[in-house]
Scaffold this motif. Structure first.
Motif, PDB file in Angstrom:
ATOM      1  N   PHE A 267      40.303 171.741  52.219  1.00 48.30           N
ATOM      2  CA  PHE A 267      41.495 171.173  52.849  1.00 48.30           C
ATOM      3  C   PHE A 267      41.509 169.651  52.670  1.00 48.30           C
ATOM      4  O   PHE A 267      42.538 169.059  52.356  1.00 48.30           O
ATOM      5  CB  PHE A 267      41.541 171.523  54.335  1.00 48.30           C
ATOM      6  N   SER A 268      40.342 169.030  52.850  1.00 49.28           N
ATOM      7  CA  SER A 268      40.235 167.578  52.679  1.00 49.28           C
ATOM      8  C   SER A 268      40.516 167.178  51.237  1.00 49.28           C
ATOM      9  O   SER A 268      41.281 166.238  50.975  1.00 49.28           O
ATOM     10  CB  SER A 268      38.837 167.107  53.095  1.00 49.28           C
ATOM     11  N   TYR A 269      39.906 167.887  50.289  1.00 53.44           N
ATOM     12  CA  TYR A 269      40.086 167.583  48.862  1.00 53.44           C
ATOM     13  C   TYR A 269      41.557 167.711  48.462  1.00 53.44           C
ATOM     14  O   TYR A 269      42.123 166.808  47.825  1.00 53.44           O
ATOM     15  CB  TYR A 269      39.218 168.515  48.013  1.00 53.44           C
ATOM     16  N   LEU A 270      42.191 168.798  48.832  1.00 51.51           N
ATOM     17  CA  LEU A 270      43.599 169.017  48.462  1.00 51.51           C
ATOM     18  C   LEU A 270      44.554 168.153  49.280  1.00 51.51           C
ATOM     19  O   LEU A 270      45.707 167.971  48.898  1.00 51.51           O
ATOM     20  CB  LEU A 270      43.966 170.502  48.648  1.00 51.51           C
ATOM     21  N   GLY A 271      44.068 167.628  50.382  1.00 51.23           N
ATOM     22  CA  GLY A 271      44.906 166.789  51.260  1.00 51.23           C
ATOM     23  C   GLY A 271      44.706 165.312  51.013  1.00 51.23           C
ATOM     24  O   GLY A 271      44.476 164.540  51.954  1.00 51.23           O
ATOM     25  N   ASN A 272      44.729 164.907  49.760  1.00 53.60           N
ATOM     26  CA  ASN A 272      44.596 163.490  49.375  1.00 53.60           C
ATOM     27  C   ASN A 272      43.228 162.922  49.741  1.00 53.60           C
ATOM     28  O   ASN A 272      43.082 161.717  49.940  1.00 53.60           O
ATOM     29  CB  ASN A 272      45.680 162.615  50.031  1.00 53.60           C
ATOM     30  N   GLY A 273      42.211 163.799  49.867  1.00 60.79           N
ATOM     31  CA  GLY A 273      40.890 163.311  50.251  1.00 60.79           C
ATOM     32  C   GLY A 273      40.857 162.818  51.675  1.00 60.79           C
ATOM     33  O   GLY A 273      40.112 161.905  52.027  1.00 60.79           O
ATOM     34  N   ILE A 274      41.653 163.444  52.559  1.00 59.16           N
ATOM     35  CA  ILE A 274      41.771 163.015  53.947  1.00 59.16           C
ATOM     36  C   ILE A 274      40.410 162.986  54.638  1.00 59.16           C
ATOM     37  O   ILE A 274      39.604 163.904  54.509  1.00 59.16           O
ATOM     38  CB  ILE A 274      42.760 163.933  54.721  1.00 59.16           C
ATOM     39  N   ASN A 275      40.145 161.909  55.365  1.00 62.02           N
ATOM     40  CA  ASN A 275      38.911 161.730  56.126  1.00 62.02           C
ATOM     41  C   ASN A 275      38.761 162.853  57.157  1.00 62.02           C
ATOM     42  O   ASN A 275      39.739 163.303  57.738  1.00 62.02           O
ATOM     43  CB  ASN A 275      38.982 160.363  56.819  1.00 62.02           C
ATOM     44  N   MET A 276      37.522 163.307  57.400  1.00 58.92           N
ATOM     45  CA  MET A 276      37.294 164.429  58.311  1.00 58.92           C
ATOM     46  C   MET A 276      37.723 164.127  59.752  1.00 58.92           C
ATOM     47  O   MET A 276      38.148 165.020  60.480  1.00 58.92           O
ATOM     48  CB  MET A 276      35.821 164.861  58.275  1.00 58.92           C
ATOM     49  N   LYS A 277      37.608 162.886  60.171  1.00 54.36           N
ATOM     50  CA  LYS A 277      38.078 162.546  61.511  1.00 54.36           C
ATOM     51  C   LYS A 277      39.588 162.740  61.594  1.00 54.36           C
ATOM     52  O   LYS A 277      40.114 163.256  62.589  1.00 54.36           O
ATOM     53  CB  LYS A 277      37.718 161.097  61.868  1.00 54.36           C
ATOM     54  N   ASP A 278      40.281 162.348  60.520  1.00 58.24           N
ATOM     55  CA  ASP A 278      41.732 162.521  60.495  1.00 58.24           C
ATOM     56  C   ASP A 278      42.119 163.999  60.445  1.00 58.24           C
ATOM     57  O   ASP A 278      43.134 164.397  61.001  1.00 58.24           O
ATOM     58  CB  ASP A 278      42.338 161.763  59.312  1.00 58.24           C
ATOM     59  N   VAL A 279      41.293 164.823  59.765  1.00 61.98           N
ATOM     60  CA  VAL A 279      41.530 166.271  59.760  1.00 61.98           C
ATOM     61  C   VAL A 279      41.483 166.788  61.202  1.00 61.98           C
ATOM     62  O   VAL A 279      42.350 167.555  61.637  1.00 61.98           O
ATOM     63  CB  VAL A 279      40.478 167.012  58.898  1.00 61.98           C
TER      64      VAL A 279
END
Length: 433
Positions: A267-279
């Motif tokens: 999910f992080s990889y496909l989501g623009n490399g979104i930071n885990m805290k932001d996830v």
């Protein structure tokens, strides 16, 4: 400097202290004022802190004495360097008092006096500035950043070996010795840079307050004899498309923790490399049709012009939300079940740290099962997102916007890393006879 009017003279309220929150959470009022009742022989009066708790006032010295005329000048925009220094000292006492009040579970004057009188405040001390800013960060619930500054101050104290250090002591030569000492004690150049960045910020604050002349800043252009802290090293943290394909196509046991944490990495990889805290902080209100729009938590307090980031919600990530997400009862509900209710910053920090630890734990196991050459962590998701797009020829400015970087400096590091890889490949071709 914020002011509140008393019957005769204005009182000083520190601009970084939320008075309303202090009264609401601790039942305490904190100001500084000019005690004109007890005038000295030279015509000056003492500037004192006034703390009110349960309608009972107590007064504490700031070691500053002023005439009424000079006291009123403190509220003007342009003041002399002497008054500016005294203003900083008053601010320092206010912030020190605030930090003591803030750390007490329940306020009492006896406990406050015990802490407050432990040591004299030196407004010209680097440590005083550190303590003041750390207290501010904690008051804003920026606990991770506060911890970074605490580590930086602790390391400086360990090197210097004295209870106080003046700003003038920190010269380019001092910093070069500090760097050599850290490296000799097993720290990498990257760690040196991490410890020096908070110190640079503290010195800039002192320059802004007029405590230190900007010409005496030890940081700056090396060619001009100043010190530049080491840039973070740039180890390869990106996977190839082939490696990413193995992770996404890997089939863990359905519903297992391995399945869950692998999906969070994807999910992080496909989501623009979104930071885990932001996830963890994503809410259903952030979803707009086939897009997620959010603001990076990391830059909310440091970059007021930071833009929101838009993530294209493709089928794979929709499936992950469907499989692991909460039931959307309210728009303000978190998408994923890491956080719940209205957690404070301390709760968020602990739960996110545990979440990241678990993602890394299971991704390491998957890396071993797939015979990858690296132990994949959450950090790889962001680097892989950027690197794959760079290698695919996507416009560099589009990539920067996708990951929330207004500056191209960070993206340039990814490109430099890729270029170095290509150089190695090209050099090896010279041996393929």
């Amino acid at each position: 400097m914020n002011i509140k009017m008393s019957e005769k003279l204005p009182v000083i309220v520190h601009p970084e202290i939320n008075e309303e929150a202090l009264r609401s959470e601790k039942g305490v009022s904190l100001v500084a004022f000019l005690d004109t009742v007890r005038k000295r022989k030279d015509g000056t009066s003492s500037v004192k802190l006034k703390i009110i708790h349960q309608r009972y006032p107590a007064y504490f010295s700031t070691k500053i004495s002023l005439t009424e005329k000079d006291y009123l000048k403190l509220f003007e925009r342009r003041i002399s360097s002497d008054l500016k220094e005294k203003k900083v000292i008053i601010h320092t006492y206010l912030m020190r008092a605030y930090s003591i009040i803030n750390m007490m579970d329940e306020f009492s004057f006896s406990e406050f006096k015990e802490h407050f009188k432990k040591k004299r405040i030196d407004a010209k001390s680097v440590y005083t500035y550190f303590e003041r800013y750390i207290a501010q960060l904690k008051s804003e619930d920026r606990l991770g950043t506060a911890q970074n500054y605490e580590y930086s101050m602790k390391k400086l104290k360990e090197f210097h070996g004295k209870k106080s250090i003046a700003f003038e002591t920190i010269t380019p030569t001092f910093l070069r010795k500090y760097e050599n000492w850290m490296i000799a004690n097993g720290h990498s150049r990257t760690t040196v840079g991490i410890y020096c960045r908070p110190l640079k910020k503290i010195i800039n604050d002192a320059i802004e307050d007029g405590i230190l002349d900007s010409k005496k800043s030890p940081f700056g252009d090396v060619k001009r004899g100043r010190y530049k802290s080491p840039e973070p090293e740039n180890p390869k943290k990106a996977l190839t498309l082939e490696e990413i394909g193995k992770i996404i196509n890997y089939s863990p046991e359905p519903g297992s923790p391995e399945n869950y944490y692998r999906d969070m990495w994807v999910f992080s990889y496909l989501g623009n490399g979104i930071n885990m805290k932001d996830v963890c902080l994503l809410k259903f209100k952030d979803i707009y049709a086939d897009t997620i729009v959010y603001a990076r938590e990391k830059v909310k307090n440091t970059n007021r012009s930071a833009k929101t980031i838009s993530i294209a919600l493709i089928d794979k990530n929709k499936e992950i939300i469907e499989r692991w997400g909460n039931q959307a009862e309210k728009k303000d509900d978190f998408i994923f079940p890491v956080l719940e209710g209205n957690p404070n910053e301390e709760e968020i920090k602990k739960k996110v740290q545990q979440f990241v630890k678990q993602v890394n734990k299971y991704m390491k196991r998957i890396s071993e099962k797939l015979d990858l050459n690296v132990s994949v962590t959450t950090y790889y998701a962001r680097h892989s997102f950027v690197t794959v797009l760079v290698r695919s020829g996507v416009d560099i400015h589009t990539i920067a916007e996708s990951v929330g970087h207004s500056s191209m400096k960070v993206i340039d590091k990814y490109i430099a890393s890729i270029s170095n890889e290509e150089k190695v490949k090209n050099a090896n071709k010279l041996l393929k006879f």
